[in-house]
Scaffold this motif. Structure first.
Motif, PDB file in Angstrom:
ATOM      1  N   PHE A   3     -25.826  -1.875  -8.894  1.00  0.00           N
ATOM      2  CA  PHE A   3     -24.355  -1.541  -9.700  1.00  0.00           C
ATOM      3  C   PHE A   3     -25.137  -0.387 -10.819  1.00  0.00           C
ATOM      4  O   PHE A   3     -24.192   0.644 -10.919  1.00  0.00           O
ATOM      5  CB  PHE A   3     -23.895  -2.702 -10.340  1.00  0.00           C
ATOM      6  CG  PHE A   3     -22.658  -2.619 -11.127  1.00  0.00           C
ATOM      7  CD1 PHE A   3     -21.426  -2.236 -10.363  1.00  0.00           C
ATOM      8  CD2 PHE A   3     -22.467  -2.220 -12.247  1.00  0.00           C
ATOM      9  CE1 PHE A   3     -19.989  -1.842 -11.054  1.00  0.00           C
ATOM     10  CE2 PHE A   3     -21.226  -1.956 -13.017  1.00  0.00           C
ATOM     11  CZ  PHE A   3     -20.138  -1.847 -12.298  1.00  0.00           C
ATOM     12  N   ARG A   8     -22.013   2.662  -4.317  1.00  0.00           N
ATOM     13  CA  ARG A   8     -20.609   2.375  -4.033  1.00  0.00           C
ATOM     14  C   ARG A   8     -20.441   0.998  -3.646  1.00  0.00           C
ATOM     15  O   ARG A   8     -19.464   0.189  -3.894  1.00  0.00           O
ATOM     16  CB  ARG A   8     -19.944   3.265  -3.220  1.00  0.00           C
ATOM     17  CG  ARG A   8     -19.634   4.372  -3.855  1.00  0.00           C
ATOM     18  CD  ARG A   8     -18.770   5.221  -2.960  1.00  0.00           C
ATOM     19  NE  ARG A   8     -18.600   6.598  -3.739  1.00  0.00           N
ATOM     20  CZ  ARG A   8     -17.940   7.588  -3.062  1.00  0.00           C
ATOM     21  NH1 ARG A   8     -17.254   7.508  -1.929  1.00  0.00           N
ATOM     22  NH2 ARG A   8     -17.885   9.049  -3.701  1.00  0.00           N
ATOM     23  N   TRP A  11     -20.058  -1.673  -6.320  1.00  0.00           N
ATOM     24  CA  TRP A  11     -18.850  -1.556  -6.975  1.00  0.00           C
ATOM     25  C   TRP A  11     -17.655  -2.358  -6.068  1.00  0.00           C
ATOM     26  O   TRP A  11     -16.981  -3.174  -6.884  1.00  0.00           O
ATOM     27  CB  TRP A  11     -18.395  -0.175  -7.277  1.00  0.00           C
ATOM     28  CG  TRP A  11     -17.066   0.130  -8.152  1.00  0.00           C
ATOM     29  CD1 TRP A  11     -17.026   0.110  -9.519  1.00  0.00           C
ATOM     30  CD2 TRP A  11     -15.913   0.209  -7.750  1.00  0.00           C
ATOM     31  NE1 TRP A  11     -15.851   0.144  -9.829  1.00  0.00           N
ATOM     32  CE2 TRP A  11     -14.934   0.515  -8.862  1.00  0.00           C
ATOM     33  CE3 TRP A  11     -15.379   0.313  -6.587  1.00  0.00           C
ATOM     34  CZ2 TRP A  11     -13.552   0.526  -8.566  1.00  0.00           C
ATOM     35  CZ3 TRP A  11     -13.806   0.781  -6.144  1.00  0.00           C
ATOM     36  CH2 TRP A  11     -13.034   0.658  -7.350  1.00  0.00           C
ATOM     37  N   TYR A  12     -17.823  -2.171  -4.857  1.00  0.00           N
ATOM     38  CA  TYR A  12     -16.585  -2.980  -3.924  1.00  0.00           C
ATOM     39  C   TYR A  12     -17.061  -4.361  -4.050  1.00  0.00           C
ATOM     40  O   TYR A  12     -16.254  -5.347  -4.003  1.00  0.00           O
ATOM     41  CB  TYR A  12     -16.644  -2.355  -2.563  1.00  0.00           C
ATOM     42  CG  TYR A  12     -16.038  -1.043  -2.379  1.00  0.00           C
ATOM     43  CD1 TYR A  12     -14.886  -0.711  -2.716  1.00  0.00           C
ATOM     44  CD2 TYR A  12     -16.729   0.005  -1.998  1.00  0.00           C
ATOM     45  CE1 TYR A  12     -14.145   0.418  -2.592  1.00  0.00           C
ATOM     46  CE2 TYR A  12     -16.128   1.419  -1.705  1.00  0.00           C
ATOM     47  CZ  TYR A  12     -14.634   1.720  -2.089  1.00  0.00           C
ATOM     48  OH  TYR A  12     -14.403   2.633  -2.032  1.00  0.00           O
ATOM     49  N   ARG A  14     -18.232  -6.047  -6.312  1.00  0.00           N
ATOM     50  CA  ARG A  14     -18.068  -6.766  -7.707  1.00  0.00           C
ATOM     51  C   ARG A  14     -16.212  -6.897  -7.901  1.00  0.00           C
ATOM     52  O   ARG A  14     -16.175  -7.637  -8.722  1.00  0.00           O
ATOM     53  CB  ARG A  14     -18.220  -5.879  -8.825  1.00  0.00           C
ATOM     54  CG  ARG A  14     -19.843  -5.759  -8.908  1.00  0.00           C
ATOM     55  CD  ARG A  14     -19.822  -6.613 -10.292  1.00  0.00           C
ATOM     56  NE  ARG A  14     -21.392  -6.708 -10.475  1.00  0.00           N
ATOM     57  CZ  ARG A  14     -22.088  -6.576 -11.711  1.00  0.00           C
ATOM     58  NH1 ARG A  14     -21.289  -6.121 -12.792  1.00  0.00           N
ATOM     59  NH2 ARG A  14     -23.246  -6.640 -11.760  1.00  0.00           N
ATOM     60  N   TRP A  15     -15.473  -6.789  -6.771  1.00  0.00           N
ATOM     61  CA  TRP A  15     -14.196  -7.011  -6.846  1.00  0.00           C
ATOM     62  C   TRP A  15     -13.755  -8.654  -6.564  1.00  0.00           C
ATOM     63  O   TRP A  15     -12.847  -9.141  -6.785  1.00  0.00           O
ATOM     64  CB  TRP A  15     -13.191  -6.178  -6.060  1.00  0.00           C
ATOM     65  CG  TRP A  15     -13.085  -4.903  -6.421  1.00  0.00           C
ATOM     66  CD1 TRP A  15     -13.751  -3.769  -6.597  1.00  0.00           C
ATOM     67  CD2 TRP A  15     -11.856  -4.496  -7.308  1.00  0.00           C
ATOM     68  NE1 TRP A  15     -13.237  -2.605  -7.204  1.00  0.00           N
ATOM     69  CE2 TRP A  15     -12.208  -3.202  -7.833  1.00  0.00           C
ATOM     70  CE3 TRP A  15     -10.898  -5.274  -8.000  1.00  0.00           C
ATOM     71  CZ2 TRP A  15     -11.156  -2.596  -8.878  1.00  0.00           C
ATOM     72  CZ3 TRP A  15     -10.088  -4.724  -8.768  1.00  0.00           C
ATOM     73  CH2 TRP A  15      -9.892  -3.433  -9.137  1.00  0.00           C
ATOM     74  N   LEU A  49     -15.127  -3.065 -14.349  1.00  0.00           N
ATOM     75  CA  LEU A  49     -15.117  -2.316 -12.819  1.00  0.00           C
ATOM     76  C   LEU A  49     -14.411  -0.811 -12.879  1.00  0.00           C
ATOM     77  O   LEU A  49     -14.795   0.010 -12.492  1.00  0.00           O
ATOM     78  CB  LEU A  49     -14.046  -3.073 -11.967  1.00  0.00           C
ATOM     79  CG  LEU A  49     -14.751  -4.250 -11.119  1.00  0.00           C
ATOM     80  CD1 LEU A  49     -13.767  -4.907 -10.756  1.00  0.00           C
ATOM     81  CD2 LEU A  49     -15.909  -3.737 -10.266  1.00  0.00           C
ATOM     82  N   VAL A  53     -15.690   4.046 -13.359  1.00  0.00           N
ATOM     83  CA  VAL A  53     -15.432   4.303 -11.936  1.00  0.00           C
ATOM     84  C   VAL A  53     -15.707   6.093 -11.705  1.00  0.00           C
ATOM     85  O   VAL A  53     -16.027   5.837 -10.557  1.00  0.00           O
ATOM     86  CB  VAL A  53     -13.977   4.133 -11.823  1.00  0.00           C
ATOM     87  CG1 VAL A  53     -12.971   5.202 -12.537  1.00  0.00           C
ATOM     88  CG2 VAL A  53     -13.460   4.304 -10.471  1.00  0.00           C
ATOM     89  N   PHE A  56     -19.248   5.909  -9.868  1.00  0.00           N
ATOM     90  CA  PHE A  56     -19.183   5.582  -8.386  1.00  0.00           C
ATOM     91  C   PHE A  56     -18.353   6.621  -7.459  1.00  0.00           C
ATOM     92  O   PHE A  56     -18.598   6.868  -6.466  1.00  0.00           O
ATOM     93  CB  PHE A  56     -18.595   4.083  -8.317  1.00  0.00           C
ATOM     94  CG  PHE A  56     -19.449   3.263  -9.010  1.00  0.00           C
ATOM     95  CD1 PHE A  56     -20.501   2.609  -8.009  1.00  0.00           C
ATOM     96  CD2 PHE A  56     -19.317   2.384 -10.059  1.00  0.00           C
ATOM     97  CE1 PHE A  56     -21.465   1.637  -8.868  1.00  0.00           C
ATOM     98  CE2 PHE A  56     -20.078   1.589 -10.836  1.00  0.00           C
ATOM     99  CZ  PHE A  56     -21.168   1.077 -10.090  1.00  0.00           C
TER     100      PHE A  56
END
Length: 64
Positions: A3, A8, A11-12, A14-15, A49, A53, A56
């Motif tokens: 991260f 990327r 980042w996804y 972490r959702w 997040l 942004v 990312f």
């Protein structure tokens, strides 16, 4: 570490955290009956997040 490196997929991945708390809030799941902390966790995780942004997903630059 991924991260912080701006990968990327991290980042996804972490959702899961906001999705977890949204599911708990929508389903009325524990912990407790006071859902204020769930809303706070949702907002904090979404902010975490959305603030980076552009790291990312940088804007595409065009050269003339």
């Amino acid at each position: 570490m991924p991260f912080r490196r701006g990968e990327r997929w991290a980042w996804y991945a972490r959702w899961y955290y906001p999705a977890f708390w949204i599911a708990h809030l929508a389903g009325g799941l524990p912990p407790g009956k006071d859902h204020v902390h769930q809303v706070v966790f949702i907002l904090l995780s979404l902010a975490r997040l959305l603030l980076p942004v552009r790291v990312f997903f940088p804007r595409l630059t065009t050269t003339a």
